[in-house]
Design an enzyme around this catalytic site. Structure first.
Site, short mmCIF file in Angstrom:
data_model
loop_
_atom_site.label_atom_id
_atom_site.label_comp_id
_atom_site.label_asym_id
_atom_site.label_seq_id
_atom_site.Cartn_x
_atom_site.Cartn_y
_atom_site.Cartn_z
N HIS A 98 2.99 -9.38 -1.09
CA HIS A 98 2.25 -8.28 -1.73
C HIS A 98 1.13 -8.84 -2.60
CE1 HIS A 98 1.74 -4.09 -2.74
NE2 HIS A 98 1.80 -4.35 -4.03
N ASP B 244 5.18 -8.55 3.04
CA ASP B 244 5.20 -7.67 1.87
C ASP B 244 6.58 -7.01 1.74
OD1 ASP B 244 4.76 -5.76 -0.14
OD2 ASP B 244 2.71 -5.36 0.52
N SER C 133 -2.88 -1.98 -3.53
CA SER C 133 -1.59 -1.37 -3.82
C SER C 133 -1.78 0.08 -4.32
CB SER C 133 -0.82 -2.24 -4.82
OG SER C 133 0.53 -1.85 -4.90
#
Length: 243
Positions: free
Chosen positions: A222, A188, A135
């Site tokens: 995610h 995601d 991320s």
């Protein structure tokens, strides 16, 4: 990733003069089981810590590879109503057209480059160092590797994007031959797949396209998955073989 509970086998890095490298002094370091000839530096996501990925990485460790998982400092994050939390740089939003914290991104990149320089001075050449992250940490890894004076062994970019993408023009003269593994979950909702695809397309215009491996994973949101971690392990084994 959540903080790992079983970290007795991990250590704070105490080798060399780490006080001159702020992030390294507190980083979670997993020492190699044999003579260290390679290093993986892995950067966590927003609100996490180095512990959050250290346990996962231990499961794929090669005997000659050291892992370094630094902690981002707590800063106010605009996206989260200016709440203080561990972050590599401020986030105003997670869309390609959002304003970006250019100063914060460049400052954090310099701090990661300082870790790389420390490892080089301790005898690990740049082509034996992989930089990776998840991320926001993956985003910083991409930016840092592409703007580093050294060509690294590779970059692992998980569920992320390329910060300051407009600064990488067709005349970019940085690292064009660094291998990149970019992975993204197709479910995601934090950083949607179209943003990831745009990032991959941008990267193909920056580095030699054959250096980019782009993988997406169905039913993954995610976070990471066993299949993705297997791809990461294969990438590390390919680009950091035992010597």
């Amino acid at each position: 990733m959540q903080d790992g509970g079983n970290v007795e086998h991990l250590s704070q890095c105490m080798c060399g003069n780490n006080m001159s490298v702020p992030l390294l002094a507190e980083a979670v370091t997993v020492s190699a089981k044999e003579k260290e000839t390679a290093v993986v530096i892995f950067l966590h996501g927003l609100g996490d810590s180095g512990h959050g990925w250290a346990d996962t990485l231990v499961g794929m460790q090669l005997p000659h590879v050291k892992f370094i998982c630094p902690h981002a400092p707590p800063i106010p994050v605009t996206l989260n109503m200016k709440s203080n939390m561990p972050a590599w740089f401020d986030l105003m939003g997670l869309r390609p057209d959002c304003q970006e914290d250019e100063a914060g991104i460049k400052k954090s990149a310099d701090n990661i480059k300082a870790i790389i320089e420390h490892e080089v001075k301790n005898g690990i050449p740049p082509h034996r160092i992989i930089l990776g992250g998840f991320s926001q940490g993956g985003a910083l890894s991409l930016y840092t590797a592409l703007t580093c004076q050294h060509q690294l062994a590779g970059v692992v970019a998980l569920s992320c994007w390329l910060p300051l993408h407009k600064s990488f023009t067709s005349g970019f003269s940085g690292q064009k031959n660094v291998p990149i593994l970019q992975c993204h979950g197709e479910m995601d909702s934090v950083i949607p797949v179209p943003f990831s695809t745009m990032t991959a397309d941008k990267l193909k215009g920056i580095v030699n396209p054959q250096m980019l491996t782009y993988k997406t994973y169905p039913d993954v949101s995610h976070n990471s998955s066993p299949q993705e971690m297997a791809a990461v392990k294969d990438f590390i084994e390919k680009y950091l073989p035992q010597i």
